[in-house]
Design an enzyme around this catalytic site. Sequence first.
Site, PDB file in Angstrom:
ATOM      1  N   GLU A 100      -4.295   4.068   3.696  1.00 32.28           N
ATOM      2  CA  GLU A 100      -3.413   3.130   3.017  1.00 32.28           C
ATOM      3  C   GLU A 100      -4.109   2.687   1.736  1.00 32.28           C
ATOM      4  OE1 GLU A 100      -2.642  -0.019   5.763  1.00 32.28           O
ATOM      5  OE2 GLU A 100      -1.300   1.198   6.988  1.00 32.28           O
ATOM      6  N   ASN A 140       1.031   4.723   1.723  1.00 33.21           N
ATOM      7  CA  ASN A 140       0.534   5.278   2.977  1.00 33.21           C
ATOM      8  C   ASN A 140       0.619   6.802   2.972  1.00 33.21           C
ATOM      9  OD1 ASN A 140       0.297   2.611   3.819  1.00 33.21           O
ATOM     10  ND2 ASN A 140       2.310   2.606   4.785  1.00 33.21           N
ATOM     11  N   THR A 166       0.821  -1.211   0.000  1.00 32.44           N
ATOM     12  CA  THR A 166       0.000   0.000   0.000  1.00 32.44           C
ATOM     13  C   THR A 166       0.854   1.260   0.000  1.00 32.44           C
ATOM     14  OG1 THR A 166      -0.141  -0.035   2.425  1.00 32.44           O
ATOM     15  CG2 THR A 166      -1.928  -1.105   1.184  1.00 32.44           C
TER      16      THR A 166
END
Length: 310
Positions: free
Chosen positions: A257, A208, A206
């Site tokens: 995220e 962030n 992901t």
Amino acid sequence: MKIIRDYQYVRPQDRGASAAIGNFDGVHLGHQAVIDLARQAAPAAPLGVLTFEPHPREYFAPDAPPFRLMSAEARASRLEKLGVDMLYQLNFNTSLASLTPREFAQRVISDGLGLTHIVVGADFCFGKGRAGNVADLQEFGTEMGFGVTVAELLETSGTEISSTAIRTALTNGRPRDAAAQLGHWHRIEGEVIGGEQRGRELGYPTANMSIDGLHPPAFGVYAVLVEVMDGPHKGQYHGAASVGVRPMFDGQFPNIETFIFDFTGDIYGATLSVALVDYLRPELKFDSLEALITQMDADCTQARAILSAL
């Protein structure tokens, strides 16, 4: 678009705009209508927006919960897309806050920025203690030589369009209702920061981003549209994002995220714009990592279906 932060030091070529005045948090349809009126009022003049940073509400209540729908940078980006030529983003400080309504009109609007025309909402108040109203502004305009247009408050589906109503929709997990008032998807923009690499370990790497200082939408998982705004991977993508504190990993500070579908590449440090399209489910704590991964698989399948139908 030029950004000017001090009304006392303005070059001659940056004066004379027809400007909308306000905080423009979210740049929603009501804000856009005010900007359009400024454009129509003086078509030959540069199109301007006069706003303040920090937001006066942040200045007077710095310890209050975050309420902003967008950062100053995201607001500037949205205003530029609307064709604004001059963004007068004035530093809101003790000196500016202490100006009386007359002093604000004379020193800021007339002498400082030399605005030819201004447009404000019907509920606009200004000056120390918010003592000035639109009638005062019209009187000062006649005296000091700038035009004033008062924009009526805009409604949609019988409801007044406001940043407050948009915050409520986001709090309740209704991003499409927020978008109906914004005139665009609600976006969270910011720099991609380093995380704990847990998403990568789960097979879902992901990007962030912090949501510090922003009004938090309902915690949970969303179908999202993603724009990488700079760098070698600049472009538009689909994805799924989780907003919250990551209860599976005892997180404390909320962030967002984003898992970008069918994407490989390093975007640390890039600026990302994540548009919330649909709220899929609340944030949950699962009995095992396997259960979490199974749910993430289902979330992404649902998000892909939603986004492919846009």
